[in-house]
Design an enzyme around this catalytic site. Sequence first.
Site, PDB file in Angstrom:
ATOM      1  N   HIS A 125       0.010  10.644  -2.206  1.00  0.00           N
ATOM      2  CA  HIS A 125      -0.822   9.448  -2.033  1.00  0.00           C
ATOM      3  C   HIS A 125      -0.891   8.676  -3.344  1.00  0.00           C
ATOM      4  O   HIS A 125      -1.074   9.272  -4.413  1.00  0.00           O
ATOM      5  CB  HIS A 125      -2.241   9.832  -1.610  1.00  0.00           C
ATOM      6  CG  HIS A 125      -3.219   8.693  -1.705  1.00  0.00           C
ATOM      7  ND1 HIS A 125      -4.277   8.672  -2.595  1.00  0.00           N
ATOM      8  CD2 HIS A 125      -3.275   7.507  -1.039  1.00  0.00           C
ATOM      9  CE1 HIS A 125      -4.944   7.548  -2.476  1.00  0.00           C
ATOM     10  NE2 HIS A 125      -4.365   6.817  -1.532  1.00  0.00           N
ATOM     11  N   SER A 126      -0.711   7.357  -3.286  1.00  0.00           N
ATOM     12  CA  SER A 126      -0.864   6.489  -4.451  1.00  0.00           C
ATOM     13  C   SER A 126       0.070   6.948  -5.566  1.00  0.00           C
ATOM     14  O   SER A 126       1.284   6.962  -5.382  1.00  0.00           O
ATOM     15  CB  SER A 126      -2.332   6.476  -4.882  1.00  0.00           C
ATOM     16  OG  SER A 126      -2.576   5.459  -5.811  1.00  0.00           O
ATOM     17  N   LEU A 127      -0.463   7.347  -6.733  1.00  0.00           N
ATOM     18  CA  LEU A 127       0.402   7.880  -7.794  1.00  0.00           C
ATOM     19  C   LEU A 127       1.248   9.023  -7.265  1.00  0.00           C
ATOM     20  O   LEU A 127       2.436   9.147  -7.607  1.00  0.00           O
ATOM     21  CB  LEU A 127      -0.456   8.367  -8.974  1.00  0.00           C
ATOM     22  CG  LEU A 127       0.276   9.164 -10.058  1.00  0.00           C
ATOM     23  CD1 LEU A 127       1.335   8.317 -10.746  1.00  0.00           C
ATOM     24  CD2 LEU A 127      -0.711   9.733 -11.065  1.00  0.00           C
ATOM     25  N   GLY A 129       2.391   9.370  -4.254  1.00  0.00           N
ATOM     26  CA  GLY A 129       3.481   8.790  -3.478  1.00  0.00           C
ATOM     27  C   GLY A 129       4.568   8.235  -4.374  1.00  0.00           C
ATOM     28  O   GLY A 129       5.762   8.368  -4.087  1.00  0.00           O
TER      29      GLY A 129
END
Length: 338
Positions: A125-127, A129
């Site tokens: 997720h986010s970083l 990802g």
Amino acid sequence: MCLFGTILKQWNSLKYATAQLSSYQRQFKEVSIPVPWGHVSGKWWEPYNIRPILSLHGLQDNCGTFDRLLPMLDKNVGFLAIDHPGHGLSSRLPFGIYYHFSSYLITINFIRTFMNWDSVSFLGHSLGGILSYTYSMLYPERVDFAICLDGAKPMVRTNSIKRMADALDKFHKYSAFADSLEEPPSYTIDEIKEKLAKPNKNSVELQYTHFLMERNIAPSKKHPGKYYFTRDPRLKLGELLSFSQDELIEHAQYMTSPICIIKAKGSSYYEIKENFYTVLDVLKRTSRDCDFQYVEGTHHVHLNYPERVAGIVNSFIERHNVADRASGGMVEKMVVQN
């Protein structure tokens, strides 16, 4: 007493709900993986005897971000959700060291070596990802598949030179905070919830902030009834990405492994929007399965409304969980607590 045991005792009186008590029953074990600067902590969600999907959280979050999603996912494969260095219950990097983007990639390689994994599967997720995507770009032959939740290609930001100069100038200030024996500023529980909910356009709903709090705060010794953040202050500086858009377009051509990208409609792109879709067009031509889908929600939709994400993720895993996972399961000495 180990750090986890201390924090667990501190939190026992608060009685916060965990994913183990949700309607989606799934067990996990607290684990610790040795690295040269200390250890990487995390939760290994059952099954334990096969190679899991490595699950990576966002910047200044921790592996609790997945507590509501992972119990809903495919029970035929485990998930090892880690705390990045300086986050959650994991060791901080040595004093004087910047949390560069490459630091997280190096951590992945240390985990892979310790676990004797020939290949890696990702959920990020986010970083997390962006790390999943970047690792797939750097080592396409090592990656089974990558699932990226509201974060995929590395961002190419304007004024990158000025951003880097500003971050380096502030580094000494935040290093001093990290090295200080003074207790950080403390807050009430409600104030901490607000601080966790507000970033990224009020991304986390207040009722779910405790999933990020449990590995992120400790009781103040100076101000009874208040708490302070335990994550490394140096994380506020960002991670210093260093790819150009041309490089990302070029190397997307070699990313053949399956990739699933889920974009939250209520979230930002954090760069020029066209940069993302240009690379996505390349991935659709080169990847064996580039599954791109929108979902309603904010940047933390996987935490607020995991059911909106779970079906997409499970369908993708069912299609691509074909690699041999017989080796690379949990090592008993990793277990901190059942």
